[in-house]
Design a protein around this motif. Sequence first.
Motif, PDB file in Angstrom:
ATOM      1  N   ALA A   1       0.829  -1.199   0.000  1.00 57.08           N
ATOM      2  CA  ALA A   1       0.000   0.000   0.000  1.00 57.08           C
ATOM      3  C   ALA A   1       0.863   1.249   0.000  1.00 57.08           C
ATOM      4  N   GLY A   2       0.346   2.322  -0.604  1.00 52.07           N
ATOM      5  CA  GLY A   2       1.018   3.602  -0.536  1.00 52.07           C
ATOM      6  C   GLY A   2       1.110   4.073   0.903  1.00 52.07           C
ATOM      7  N   PRO A   3       2.082   4.930   1.208  1.00 51.48           N
ATOM      8  CA  PRO A   3       2.318   5.352   2.599  1.00 51.48           C
ATOM      9  C   PRO A   3       1.085   5.879   3.315  1.00 51.48           C
ATOM     10  N   VAL A   4       0.197   6.580   2.638  1.00 52.65           N
ATOM     11  CA  VAL A   4      -0.972   7.158   3.314  1.00 52.65           C
ATOM     12  C   VAL A   4      -1.982   6.087   3.715  1.00 52.65           C
ATOM     13  N   ARG A   5      -1.861   4.888   3.167  1.00 53.87           N
ATOM     14  CA  ARG A   5      -2.769   3.792   3.515  1.00 53.87           C
ATOM     15  C   ARG A   5      -2.031   2.628   4.171  1.00 53.87           C
TER      16      ARG A   5
ATOM     17  N   GLU B   1      -7.299   0.147  -3.985  1.00 52.82           N
ATOM     18  CA  GLU B   1      -7.215   1.455  -3.323  1.00 52.82           C
ATOM     19  C   GLU B   1      -5.870   1.639  -2.639  1.00 52.82           C
ATOM     20  N   ASP B   2      -5.330   0.537  -2.102  1.00 49.76           N
ATOM     21  CA  ASP B   2      -4.010   0.614  -1.463  1.00 49.76           C
ATOM     22  C   ASP B   2      -2.937   0.988  -2.484  1.00 49.76           C
ATOM     23  N   LEU B   3      -2.994   0.340  -3.643  1.00 47.48           N
ATOM     24  CA  LEU B   3      -2.031   0.645  -4.697  1.00 47.48           C
ATOM     25  C   LEU B   3      -2.214   2.075  -5.215  1.00 47.48           C
ATOM     26  N   SER B   4      -3.472   2.491  -5.345  1.00 46.99           N
ATOM     27  CA  SER B   4      -3.765   3.825  -5.859  1.00 46.99           C
ATOM     28  C   SER B   4      -3.208   4.921  -4.957  1.00 46.99           C
ATOM     29  N   ALA B   5      -3.035   4.605  -3.669  1.00 38.78           N
ATOM     30  CA  ALA B   5      -2.527   5.600  -2.720  1.00 38.78           C
ATOM     31  C   ALA B   5      -1.105   6.046  -3.063  1.00 38.78           C
TER      32      ALA B   5
END
Length: 270
Positions: free
Chosen positions: A134-138, A216-220
């Motif tokens: 996941a991107g850092p924000v998630r 959504e995790d990847l999109s973050a």
Amino acid sequence: MATTSPATDPRALLSAKRWVVRPQRIPDARIRVFCFPHAGAGAAAFTPWAGRLPAGAELCAIRFPGRENRIDEAPFDDLQLLVDALEPAVAALSDRPFVLLGHCSGSVIALELAHRLRDRHGKRPEALVVSSIAGPVRRSSESIHLLPREAFFERVALYGGIDESVLGDPEIMDVFEPTLRADFRIAEEGTTEHTERLDVPIFAVGGRHDPFVGFEDLSAWGEETSTSFSVHHLDAGHFVLNETMEQLVAALPAHLRQAGVEERPPRPAL
């Protein structure tokens, strides 16, 4: 007093030999592909890629302490300290266009290093490729690295990427447990100290059947760049290492053109 650039500093070049494995040296490489492995893995996770990259692209696989021929070295469990040690090695080889690619926990390290290379050395990768995290924000607040031994190994096995014969051997796992826990801690707690977004394209790759990392995790990861961003959601599970390589190879010609580097015919398949 005259200064020495990382690309010509003998100490930095010596450090690069310890940290960076180049299975097929290409003296006139047009682009270098730095690959950062997942938890518990070493440079060997990427060495099969060397013969599958386009002509002129040199594979540079990162070998962290606590594995392979660095098994006797203590692993890092702090992101900033790890990148402090790694930064000179990669900077010494960033004298031509390059791409950073991370798989799972390796993506966290690649992101921080991209910031360091830009801010301290004026070097920007042509792209940052991240996968299966996941991107850092998630980023999950789950602390897998603190689980009891049995529960920890069960969770590690679910992610894949580590041979079952290794996970099933108590003596081997006694050796690798500190390294695995350190890598998971970096993935779970490692954060960048930079507030400005990267002006670098980011490509996020993941599997549609990954039970741990969703779309959504990847999109973050799009929150980490001020320029182009794309998600490649593939028909795979969590361990999409080979699929990630295929996405990178498809995109490399565009990165070379963007860097102003003349393309060459592809190298014959091995």
